[in-house]
Enzyme design. Structure first.
Site, short mmCIF file in Angstrom:
data_model
loop_
_atom_site.label_atom_id
_atom_site.label_comp_id
_atom_site.label_asym_id
_atom_site.label_seq_id
_atom_site.Cartn_x
_atom_site.Cartn_y
_atom_site.Cartn_z
N PHE A 212 32.68 48.28 34.28
CA PHE A 212 33.15 49.06 33.13
C PHE A 212 32.62 48.42 31.86
O PHE A 212 33.08 47.33 31.47
CB PHE A 212 34.68 49.10 33.15
CG PHE A 212 35.24 49.28 34.54
CD1 PHE A 212 34.87 50.38 35.31
CD2 PHE A 212 36.10 48.34 35.10
CE1 PHE A 212 35.36 50.54 36.61
CE2 PHE A 212 36.59 48.48 36.39
CZ PHE A 212 36.22 49.58 37.15
N ASP A 214 32.38 47.25 28.68
CA ASP A 214 33.25 47.02 27.53
C ASP A 214 32.62 45.99 26.60
O ASP A 214 31.40 45.79 26.63
CB ASP A 214 34.61 46.52 28.03
CG ASP A 214 34.51 45.13 28.64
OD1 ASP A 214 33.42 44.78 29.14
OD2 ASP A 214 35.50 44.37 28.58
N ASP A 282 33.64 43.02 38.36
CA ASP A 282 34.10 43.30 37.00
C ASP A 282 35.41 42.57 36.70
O ASP A 282 35.55 41.91 35.66
CB ASP A 282 34.29 44.82 36.83
CG ASP A 282 34.83 45.16 35.45
OD1 ASP A 282 36.06 45.07 35.24
OD2 ASP A 282 34.03 45.48 34.55
N1 LIG Z 1 35.20 45.53 32.04
C1 LIG Z 1 36.51 45.66 31.86
N2 LIG Z 1 37.00 45.87 30.61
C2 LIG Z 1 38.33 45.97 30.46
C3 LIG Z 1 39.22 45.86 31.51
C4 LIG Z 1 40.51 46.02 30.99
C5 LIG Z 1 41.83 45.96 31.69
N3 LIG Z 1 41.78 46.34 33.05
C6 LIG Z 1 42.89 45.98 33.92
C7 LIG Z 1 42.47 46.07 35.34
C8 LIG Z 1 42.73 44.91 36.03
C9 LIG Z 1 43.47 43.97 35.20
O1 LIG Z 1 44.82 43.92 35.59
C10 LIG Z 1 43.29 44.53 33.77
O2 LIG Z 1 44.43 44.48 32.98
C11 LIG Z 1 40.36 46.23 29.63
N4 LIG Z 1 39.04 46.19 29.33
C12 LIG Z 1 38.38 46.23 28.03
O3 LIG Z 1 38.45 44.93 27.45
C13 LIG Z 1 38.46 45.05 26.02
C14 LIG Z 1 39.78 44.55 25.48
O4 LIG Z 1 39.70 43.26 25.08
P1 LIG Z 1 40.82 42.69 24.09
O5 LIG Z 1 40.64 43.43 22.77
O6 LIG Z 1 40.52 41.23 23.97
O7 LIG Z 1 42.15 42.96 24.71
C15 LIG Z 1 38.33 46.56 25.73
O8 LIG Z 1 36.98 46.92 25.61
C16 LIG Z 1 38.95 47.15 26.99
O9 LIG Z 1 38.55 48.48 27.18
C17 LIG Z 1 38.71 45.62 32.84
O10 LIG Z 1 39.40 45.52 33.85
N5 LIG Z 1 37.35 45.53 32.93
#
Ligand SMILES: Nc1nc2c(c(CN[C@H]3C=C[C@H](O)[C@@H]3O)cn2[C@@H]2O[C@H](COP(=O)(O)O)[C@@H](O)[C@H]2O)c(=O)[nH]1
Length: 306
Positions: A212, A214, A282
């Protein structure tokens, strides 16, 4: 779904970002044939009741899962927790009817956030769009949308991107349409993780989705030497200057992150002797990045996609 192939095309034509295959080899070797198993909700911040309301929660969560950084104190965990707490107070707060009515200040109140959210009115508009499309095509229910995909992750990403304009995360790069679909794919990943691959989280082709894209994971890959930025891009990112959403630099960061994770996944699969999925890689990279977010500079782009 053309996320993988269109991102590979960007990696092959990139001007500002390069992927270092030797660094990928090195990281894969250091893992010593085992993949860290990062559990979904390792933080204990999400809503889960084992039923359709969880699917509704996850769709709302991922409709708003972008761009937290303009408020230095706001993070993903506040969104996940805030929406969970709102559901505990009122289990009807994400019905399609209610979703169609939210204003920016009401959303802020729902999340119990003390000041305006970043892109608050746009976030509320995306919620209203979600409610409208759910009501029009899926009897108001995210679970019905999930069931329509017949246990196919790819089909579900296509259904979400096809029906909800806000989830159509793509750009035009050097004349080619590039698909990234971060929030549509993370919705599938979240369902799979929450329901542990069963019921509403069962997908026969979960290995077909990509990471994903991000702003946390590219910073991790860069700190490990897997992604290299040109001097001018490196300077912009390190000085936290804004990167324009949809610019070549931004598309390259995101597409090269997806491609690098695909290559890393292949190496890890060989070394582990089993099929590793991009979702697993990821979550491992993201959980490592989120623990070091103060020290690793990430790129700042004002966008609704991630
Ligand atoms: N690649 C990727 N990006 C993810 C997530 C997640 C949450 N996924 C849930 C699934 C399993 C866990 O239990 C997680 O809680 C958020 N993000 C991204 O991060 C950024 C937020 O950063 P900060 O502003 O510092 O909180 C924002 O772009 C957000 O869209 C992920 O899994 N993968």
């Amino acid at each position: 779904m053309e996320v993988r192939s269109s991102c590979l095309w960007v990696a092959d034509h990139a001007s500002y970002v390069a992927i270092d295959p030797n660094a990928i080899d090195k990281v894969a070797k250091e893992m010593n044939g085992s993949m860290p198993a990062v559990e979904w909700d390792f933080e204990g911040i999400h809503f889960y009741d084992g039923g359709p309301l969880t699917a509704q929660y996850l769709l709302v969560l991922d409709a708003l899962n972008f761009c937290f950084w303009p408020d230095e104190e706001l993070h993903y965990e506040h969104l996940a927790r805030g929406l969970r707490n709102a559901l505990h107070v009122d289990s009807n707060c994400f019905s399609a009817d209610r979703l169609q009515k939210y204003t920016g200040p009401e959303l802020r109140q729902l999340l119990n956030w003390p000041r305006p959210l970043p892109l608050e009115d746009e976030r509320a508009r995306l919620l209203r769009e979600l409610g409208f499309v759910l009501a029009k095509h899926f009897e108001g229910s995210a679970a019905k949308l999930v069931e329509r995909a017949n246990k196919s992750a790819v089909e579900l990403v296509e259904l979400v991107a096809g029906h909800f304009p806000g989830f159509r995360d793509h750009s035009v790069y050097k004349g080619q349409q590039i698909f990234i679909y971060k929030r549509a794919q993370i919705f599938v990943g979240d369902l799979w993780g929450a329901f542990k691959g069963k019921g509403l989280g069962e997908f026969m082709d979960i290995g077909s989705i990509t990471m994903f894209a991000d702003y946390v994971v590219p910073a991790v890959l860069r700190s490990w030497g897997i992604l290299r930025y040109s001097p001018c891009l490196a300077e912009k990112v390190d000085k936290t200057e804004k990167i324009v959403a949809g610019s070549e630099e931004e598309v390259e960061i995101r597409a090269c992150t997806i491609t690098a994770v695909e290559w890393l996944k292949e190496k890890l699969s060989k070394r582990c002797g089993e099929d590793v999925t991009s979702v697993q890689v990821d979550w491992w990279l993201w959980s490592s990045g989120i623990q070091n977010c103060e020290t690793t500079p990430y790129h700042h782009a004002l966008t609704v996609y991630y």
